[in-house]
Design a protein around this motif. Structure first.
Motif, mmCIF file in Angstrom:
data_model
loop_
_atom_site.group_PDB
_atom_site.id
_atom_site.type_symbol
_atom_site.label_atom_id
_atom_site.label_comp_id
_atom_site.label_asym_id
_atom_site.label_seq_id
_atom_site.Cartn_x
_atom_site.Cartn_y
_atom_site.Cartn_z
ATOM 1 N N GLN A 1 -45.702 71.344 23.812
ATOM 2 C CA GLN A 1 -44.385 71.812 23.366
ATOM 3 C C GLN A 1 -43.308 71.533 24.413
ATOM 4 O O GLN A 1 -42.173 71.954 24.248
ATOM 5 N N GLU A 2 -43.682 70.804 25.476
ATOM 6 C CA GLU A 2 -42.750 70.397 26.524
ATOM 7 C C GLU A 2 -41.947 71.579 27.035
ATOM 8 O O GLU A 2 -40.724 71.549 27.111
ATOM 9 N N MET A 3 -42.674 72.614 27.385
ATOM 10 C CA MET A 3 -42.032 73.841 27.831
ATOM 11 C C MET A 3 -41.773 73.875 29.327
ATOM 12 O O MET A 3 -41.172 74.805 29.824
ATOM 13 N N GLY A 4 -42.249 72.867 30.050
ATOM 14 C CA GLY A 4 -42.167 72.980 31.497
ATOM 15 C C GLY A 4 -43.306 73.862 31.983
ATOM 16 O O GLY A 4 -44.382 73.908 31.385
ATOM 17 N N VAL A 5 -43.086 74.612 33.047
ATOM 18 C CA VAL A 5 -44.135 75.444 33.640
ATOM 19 C C VAL A 5 -43.841 76.920 33.375
ATOM 20 O O VAL A 5 -42.925 77.482 33.971
ATOM 21 N N PRO A 6 -44.602 77.574 32.486
ATOM 22 C CA PRO A 6 -44.410 79.016 32.283
ATOM 23 C C PRO A 6 -44.738 79.761 33.574
ATOM 24 O O PRO A 6 -45.809 79.570 34.153
ATOM 25 N N TRP A 7 -43.813 80.616 34.032
ATOM 26 C CA TRP A 7 -43.963 81.227 35.339
ATOM 27 C C TRP A 7 -43.945 82.752 35.290
ATOM 28 O O TRP A 7 -44.624 83.408 36.057
ATOM 29 N N SER A 8 -43.145 83.302 34.398
ATOM 30 C CA SER A 8 -43.040 84.770 34.328
ATOM 31 C C SER A 8 -42.978 85.202 32.870
ATOM 32 O O SER A 8 -42.523 84.454 32.008
ATOM 33 N N LEU A 9 -43.474 86.427 32.622
ATOM 34 C CA LEU A 9 -43.568 86.939 31.261
ATOM 35 C C LEU A 9 -43.080 88.374 31.180
ATOM 36 O O LEU A 9 -43.251 89.147 32.118
ATOM 37 N N SER A 10 -42.500 88.719 30.034
ATOM 38 C CA SER A 10 -42.166 90.102 29.749
ATOM 39 C C SER A 10 -42.249 90.312 28.241
ATOM 40 O O SER A 10 -41.760 89.484 27.473
ATOM 41 N N TYR A 11 -42.890 91.408 27.847
ATOM 42 C CA TYR A 11 -43.029 91.715 26.428
ATOM 43 C C TYR A 11 -42.088 92.854 26.066
ATOM 44 O O TYR A 11 -42.092 93.906 26.707
ATOM 45 N N ASP A 12 -41.261 92.639 25.036
ATOM 46 C CA ASP A 12 -40.305 93.641 24.584
ATOM 47 C C ASP A 12 -40.975 94.526 23.539
ATOM 48 O O ASP A 12 -41.278 94.074 22.429
ATOM 49 N N VAL A 13 -41.218 95.789 23.872
ATOM 50 C CA VAL A 13 -41.931 96.695 22.967
ATOM 51 C C VAL A 13 -41.092 97.064 21.749
ATOM 52 O O VAL A 13 -41.637 97.537 20.740
ATOM 53 N N ASN A 14 -39.794 96.871 21.800
ATOM 54 C CA ASN A 14 -38.934 97.222 20.673
ATOM 55 C C ASN A 14 -38.848 96.113 19.633
ATOM 56 O O ASN A 14 -38.872 96.369 18.430
ATOM 57 N N THR A 15 -38.750 94.874 20.095
ATOM 58 C CA THR A 15 -38.614 93.749 19.165
ATOM 59 C C THR A 15 -39.915 92.970 18.995
ATOM 60 O O THR A 15 -40.005 92.111 18.132
ATOM 61 N N HIS A 16 -40.918 93.254 19.832
ATOM 62 C CA HIS A 16 -42.208 92.553 19.831
ATOM 63 C C HIS A 16 -42.024 91.064 20.089
ATOM 64 O O HIS A 16 -42.732 90.227 19.517
ATOM 65 N N ARG A 17 -41.100 90.771 20.970
ATOM 66 C CA ARG A 17 -40.886 89.382 21.381
ATOM 67 C C ARG A 17 -41.352 89.179 22.816
ATOM 68 O O ARG A 17 -41.342 90.103 23.618
ATOM 69 N N LEU A 18 -41.739 87.950 23.091
ATOM 70 C CA LEU A 18 -42.237 87.580 24.415
ATOM 71 C C LEU A 18 -41.186 86.746 25.134
ATOM 72 O O LEU A 18 -40.749 85.713 24.635
ATOM 73 N N TRP A 19 -40.776 87.214 26.314
ATOM 74 C CA TRP A 19 -39.817 86.499 27.146
ATOM 75 C C TRP A 19 -40.585 85.666 28.161
ATOM 76 O O TRP A 19 -41.424 86.189 28.887
ATOM 77 N N VAL A 20 -40.281 84.370 28.199
ATOM 78 C CA VAL A 20 -41.007 83.453 29.073
ATOM 79 C C VAL A 20 -40.012 82.775 30.023
ATOM 80 O O VAL A 20 -39.101 82.079 29.576
ATOM 81 N N GLY A 21 -40.216 82.995 31.317
ATOM 82 C CA GLY A 21 -39.416 82.315 32.329
ATOM 83 C C GLY A 21 -40.088 81.022 32.729
ATOM 84 O O GLY A 21 -41.280 81.007 33.049
ATOM 85 N N LEU A 22 -39.347 79.913 32.672
ATOM 86 C CA LEU A 22 -39.908 78.596 32.964
ATOM 87 C C LEU A 22 -39.399 78.076 34.294
ATOM 88 O O LEU A 22 -38.220 78.203 34.628
ATOM 89 N N TRP A 23 -40.316 77.485 35.049
ATOM 90 C CA TRP A 23 -39.982 76.947 36.365
ATOM 91 C C TRP A 23 -40.074 75.435 36.323
ATOM 92 O O TRP A 23 -40.874 74.867 35.595
ATOM 93 N N GLY A 24 -39.241 74.761 37.133
ATOM 94 C CA GLY A 24 -39.276 73.308 37.183
ATOM 95 C C GLY A 24 -37.942 72.733 36.765
ATOM 96 O O GLY A 24 -36.889 73.317 36.991
ATOM 97 N N ASN A 25 -37.999 71.587 36.105
ATOM 98 C CA ASN A 25 -36.771 70.910 35.692
ATOM 99 C C ASN A 25 -35.989 71.716 34.659
ATOM 100 O O ASN A 25 -34.769 71.626 34.575
ATOM 101 N N ASN A 26 -36.705 72.502 33.837
ATOM 102 C CA ASN A 26 -36.032 73.248 32.769
ATOM 103 C C ASN A 26 -35.266 74.454 33.301
ATOM 104 O O ASN A 26 -34.114 74.669 32.956
#
Length: 200
Positions: free
Chosen positions: A123-148
């Motif tokens: 999916q050409e996401m770069g390097v997933p580096w950090s994560l956080s899960y939102d308990v209210n919206t049930h969404r996953l926040w993904v911090g990407l490291w590198g060129n992106n």
């Protein structure tokens, strides 16, 4: 906490007054649990979940709230290279971890069994580096490291699944069957989706 002089790590818990209340460092044989702990989270059942990242291969180390070692996950298949970074858990007690060795986000169940890849290099996401899960919206926040260098937000859990209490009241066999169906369905939706939100 990591001590560069002794090359050892430990987890410490403090109360609201800043007083040390617990130290988790060794297993029941006296061997150190951690080499270089980086990220930490607590699962719904009270388990302490730590990404222990040391080159060339690390582990996801899980202990009970009281400090007893439950398991260490070293990659899929078992024993393959794993470089765990950001880590979190979700409403269904899944463990989500960024793997720098494969540039993926892996999903485990609460007992350390590999379930699926949520994000992959395809999916050409770069390097997933950090994560956080939102308990209210049930969404996953993904911090990407590198060129992106961006943050993407994904939805992969059906709100009904997150809110239902069938997981806690069904038998182990029923839960396993339902989990397999949910993971299969979630993986298909997630792998073909685009970020709900994206920041650069």
């Amino acid at each position: 906490m990591y001590n560069d002089d002794t090359k050892t790590g430990k987890v410490t818990r403090y109360n609201q007054s800043g007083q040390l209340t617990q130290t988790i460092q060794n297993d029941n044989t006296g061997m150190g649990l951690y080499r270089q702990p980086n990220y930490i989270t607590e699962n719904n059942n009270g388990d302490v979940v730590v990404s222990d990242s040391i080159f060339p291969s690390g582990a996801v180390v899980v202990t009970e709230r009281g400090g007893r070692h439950r398991f260490s996950y070293t990659g899929h298949p078992s024993g393959s290279e794993l470089q765990p970074w950001g880590i979190c858990t979700d409403a269904l007690s899944h463990i989500l971890v960024c793997d720098g060795a494969t540039n993926t986000v892996q999903m485990l169940d609460k007992d350390g069994q590999f379930l699926s890849h949520l994000l992959t290099k395809s999916q050409e996401m770069g390097v997933p580096w950090s994560l956080s899960y939102d308990v209210n919206t049930h969404r996953l926040w993904v911090g990407l490291w590198g060129n992106n260098n961006k943050v993407c937000v994904y939805s992969y859990i059906d709100t009904q699944d997150a809110l239902t209490d069938e997981y806690t009241h069904s038998t182990d066999e029923d839960t396993h069957s339902r989990d397999e169906d949910t993971h299969s369905r979630d993986e298909d939706v997630f792998s073909s989706s685009t970020p709900a939100v994206e920041w650069r």
